[in-house]
Design an enzyme around this catalytic site. Sequence first.
Site, mmCIF file in Angstrom:
data_model
loop_
_atom_site.group_PDB
_atom_site.id
_atom_site.type_symbol
_atom_site.label_atom_id
_atom_site.label_comp_id
_atom_site.label_asym_id
_atom_site.label_seq_id
_atom_site.Cartn_x
_atom_site.Cartn_y
_atom_site.Cartn_z
ATOM 1 C CG ASP A 260 -4.337 5.804 1.126
ATOM 2 O OD1 ASP A 260 -5.318 4.773 1.359
ATOM 3 O OD2 ASP A 260 -4.233 6.598 1.663
ATOM 4 C CG HIS B 160 -8.815 -1.269 4.585
ATOM 5 N ND1 HIS B 160 -8.714 -1.453 3.307
ATOM 6 C CD2 HIS B 160 -8.629 -0.101 4.807
ATOM 7 C CE1 HIS B 160 -8.242 -0.504 2.691
ATOM 8 N NE2 HIS B 160 -7.997 0.352 3.834
ATOM 9 C CG ASP C 64 -2.362 0.563 1.127
ATOM 10 O OD1 ASP C 64 -2.334 1.492 0.488
ATOM 11 O OD2 ASP C 64 -3.198 -0.259 1.545
ATOM 12 C CD GLU D 285 -8.836 4.695 -1.315
ATOM 13 O OE1 GLU D 285 -9.830 4.402 -0.536
ATOM 14 O OE2 GLU D 285 -7.838 5.439 -1.055
HETATM 15 C C1 GLC Z 1 -8.058 5.214 2.097
HETATM 16 C C2 GLC Z 1 -7.787 3.866 2.791
HETATM 17 C C3 GLC Z 1 -8.399 4.313 4.207
HETATM 18 C C4 GLC Z 1 -7.669 5.265 4.985
HETATM 19 C C5 GLC Z 1 -7.678 6.672 4.141
HETATM 20 C C6 GLC Z 1 -6.619 7.694 4.559
HETATM 21 O O1 GLC Z 1 -9.368 5.579 2.003
HETATM 22 O O2 GLC Z 1 -8.396 3.012 2.303
HETATM 23 O O3 GLC Z 1 -8.420 3.034 5.242
HETATM 24 O O4 GLC Z 1 -8.484 5.663 6.241
HETATM 25 O O5 GLC Z 1 -7.438 6.422 2.624
HETATM 26 O O6 GLC Z 1 -5.108 7.146 4.168
#
Ligand code: GLC
Length: 566
Positions: free
Chosen positions: A208, A336, A106, A262
């Site tokens: 992310d 998650h 990640d 993401e």
């Molecule tokens: C993304 C992650 C999440 C996290 C956020 C901030 O959405 O998947 O779990 O809290 O980014 O890093």
Amino acid sequence: MTNKGLSSIKREWWKEAVVYQIYPRSFQDSNNDGIGDLGGIIQRLDYIKSLGVDVVWLNPIFSSPNDDNGYDISDYRQIMSDFGKMHDFDELLQGLHERGIKLVLDLVANHSSDEHEWFKQSRSSRNNPCRDYYHWWPAEKGQPPHRFSIFDVHSDAWMYDEASNAYYLHYFSRKQPDLNWENPKLRKEIYEMMHFWLKKGVDGFRMDVISFISKDTDFPELPFSHEQEFLQHYAKGPKLHEYLQEMNREVLSHYDILTVAEGAGVKREDVLNFVDEDRGELQMLYHFEGTDLKNLPWENQQPNPRYDLREFKRIYSEWDEIFSSKGWGTIYLGNHDQPRMVSRWGNDAPEFRFLSSKMLTTFLLSMRATPFYYAGDEIAMSNIRFSNIDDYNDIATLNKYRKLEEEGGDEYTYLEEMKEFSRDNGRTPIQWDSSVNAGFTNGKPWLKVNPDHLEVNAEVQENDESSSLNYFRRMIQLRKDHKAMVYGKYTLLDKLNPAVYTYTRESEEEALLVLLNFSQKEAGFSLPFEFGDGILLINNYNDDLKTGALRPYEARIIQLKTNPLS
Ligand code: GLC
Ligand code: CA
């Protein structure tokens, strides 16, 4: 049979892969401190191999004070002390590679922890060489223009910092200051860090909130309504694609790896800007449109599904369409950040839990996209539904609750909502067996284990041919044996059917018919052709019925004798 599909799409290992996502904190504890760790994953390597998955994606494993469970990184080149040491990482990577499984990490590059050395330096004074690693707004200019923060108790993304009399930007928690990608030195640091892990042999990155990295540093006023759609506002930074192209040139293009963004706030019309192979950016992106689908009003929910299946079909069909000639898609129903797949998209009542979970697995593994399958879903783990706020750990759930307390909101309704939607539902420890703490730990688990582990666990399912676990394995094998399930053209049929999702997947070699009943009632379907003589490849009811209406949550994949659509 006409050739629609296969030949126009370039074959790639990451298109044919099934990705298995592991939340390390909850997978397996190896030293009984109650926290899952790398040693625990190493203990379970043979289990992972037995699933047939090709790639493991680990949520962040780097040094972190864990304000947001590792999404607040204080050292990008060290392993989080809860999870182990670098030698554990090396052993894990080797163990995966020996089993023919790739490892994806990640990459959290929109923000760091406030305990990262860069931020400590940056906040110390306005003249510090690291000052421009973050976004600062000097207090003498007055209040900065409002920006929404998703994890802040006051929803305010600017935090005043006394040391240098200035505000810093944090789209997420106060302990997650946003990095300033305008600064070429910062970008170089990130790229070097990526090379560090890639040279160790990792096989790619899940990125992310990568769509947020570019900001308009003039910070123009945004309408207050941006709070409702902040994802889209934050995802359209002016230099985003410039940065991704640079990252591709400097780092990604030098390795044979998997990259997936993401896609927070990324809409259908924008996605090819990330994944069109001619642009040299990323390979894949996962969108939020599917998981954001709202439930129907209560009176329209009977019988299940609780959401409008026609909308669900429309979303996944339209996303498929985008990639018909360029790019490549992803598909997921849990991770998650989401409740458990079976609770959200299926039905976790005892009589439907395993059937509906297998049906959803059939969907995920028969679409034209790379599946990202969340660990625990293979055994149909469900939402834990805490009724006490003290049982929660997730910063998003907790901070919103605090906000309600401060502002005098309706805490009861909020807790009811969190039973269905809190991220902690997807984070409870993996249920390995029926022993105390489900075989996850002999210590006190960091988050409660779901009491249903007495019946729902991997050990019981291992010995049951008809279990969810073994169904997942069979579906993976089926996807490997039938490349039409990966590359074949997708066609939605019986579009308006509110209970059944029907589609075909066709390649030069074969045509497959997928029938999925998303409801708890028997449901009919209508097809533009006869299929009686097809071969039933898989069915979640363990029999060979292939005609007639579908039983509750029934899933069937049928190989058609002739291609009826061509
Ligand atoms: C993304 C992650 C999440 C996290 C956020 C901030 O959405 O998947 O779990 O809290 O980014 O890093
Ligand atoms: Ca541990």
